[in-house]
Design a protein around this motif. Sequence first.
Motif, short mmCIF file in Angstrom:
data_model
loop_
_atom_site.label_atom_id
_atom_site.label_comp_id
_atom_site.label_asym_id
_atom_site.label_seq_id
_atom_site.Cartn_x
_atom_site.Cartn_y
_atom_site.Cartn_z
N ARG A 92 0.83 -1.21 0.00
CA ARG A 92 0.00 0.00 0.00
C ARG A 92 0.87 1.26 0.00
O ARG A 92 0.59 2.22 -0.73
CB ARG A 92 -0.93 0.00 1.21
N GLN A 93 1.90 1.26 0.80
CA GLN A 93 2.78 2.42 0.88
C GLN A 93 3.44 2.71 -0.46
O GLN A 93 3.56 3.87 -0.88
CB GLN A 93 3.84 2.20 1.96
N ARG A 96 0.97 4.45 -2.68
CA ARG A 96 0.74 5.81 -2.20
C ARG A 96 1.87 6.75 -2.61
O ARG A 96 1.64 7.89 -3.04
CB ARG A 96 0.58 5.82 -0.68
N TRP A 141 -4.71 -4.64 -3.10
CA TRP A 141 -4.29 -3.46 -2.34
C TRP A 141 -3.96 -2.31 -3.29
O TRP A 141 -4.31 -1.15 -3.01
CB TRP A 141 -3.07 -3.80 -1.50
N GLU A 144 -7.14 -0.62 -4.51
CA GLU A 144 -7.75 0.19 -3.47
C GLU A 144 -7.01 1.52 -3.28
O GLU A 144 -7.63 2.54 -2.98
CB GLU A 144 -7.78 -0.58 -2.15
N GLU A 145 -5.70 1.51 -3.49
CA GLU A 145 -4.92 2.74 -3.34
C GLU A 145 -4.99 3.61 -4.60
O GLU A 145 -4.77 4.82 -4.52
CB GLU A 145 -3.47 2.40 -3.01
#
Length: 340
Positions: A92-93, A96, A141, A144-145
């Motif tokens: 996820r990071q 982002r 994931w 979703e991001e």
Amino acid sequence: MNRPSPTSFLDRLEAGIVLGAEGYVFELERRGYIKAGPYVPEVVLDAPEAVRQLHREFLRAGSEVMVALTYYAHREKLKDVGRDGQLEEMNRQAVRLANEVAAEGGALVAGNICNTWSYDPADPVRTGELVRAQYREQLSWAVEEGIDLVIAETNDFVGEAEIALQVCQEFSLPAVVNFASVRPEETYDGYGYVEAVQRLADAGAAVVGLNCSRGPVTMLPLLERIRAATDTPIAALPVPYRTTEAVPAFESLTLPNGDRAFPIQLESVSLSRFELADFARRAAEIGVNYLGVCCGGGPHHVRAMAEALGRQTPASRYSPAMELHPVLGSEEQRMDNWQN
């Protein structure tokens, strides 16, 4: 939620060559943020500012795609460094960070899945499901991001590449599916490279092609054969190393003393920015649609490729002006520049 970009990936492909940049893992290893050997992108959690900075450098150099640094951020590889408990956090990071920098320059964001080292063509059903599960969790994931496309890369097996494409299609994401052409003529499961690429094109990949392993000299002839075999957009992301007909893949390069050059003694077989610029021009002439550089590539390579395509980038403000050099330039040239 999947974030729509101002111009979609498919629209950009229709408009012309899309320029991308990879090589994050090698570049961050050189900078002291990734451990050679496992090559797991722990930097995403340990030093996120280093990832942001490299994204920005590639963006300024002309890359239109920020690739989330999730190469080898899958369950099996994270076990090697004892960080499989941070799998979701790392994935996820990474997305982002890519989104944050992409927004600074209108770039696209690509999720990234790669060879897992879990696939075995002798046991394709059982190992294929292991691979499928890893891809599904990574891409769930990423979606979703917020991503625009997926780059499924460095594939050694057609079977694994097909699973990657199927998972991308489950999420309704355009996929760039690339093979690492380590062997001279065929994938590790016995498909000629042209046939391998064509199979993925027929299965619905948005872009098919090659990344990693081969330098420009040994990738170009194979790209010509691929271009002749398919109407699907094709990708080319070579490594910036001096591969030869005798040694087509950089994994097998050796130094004059017989030592293995790959992966941490490659400096003496590195290519210059001018050689990557020449590759960009020749790839454009062949009809490559998605163009970039892979392991070992740096922002200076990307800027040179962008400028070879006739583009001016933010980093072009600082492109070389050797006429101003105190030794290589002339006094007359320096005065002309000063006056103008």
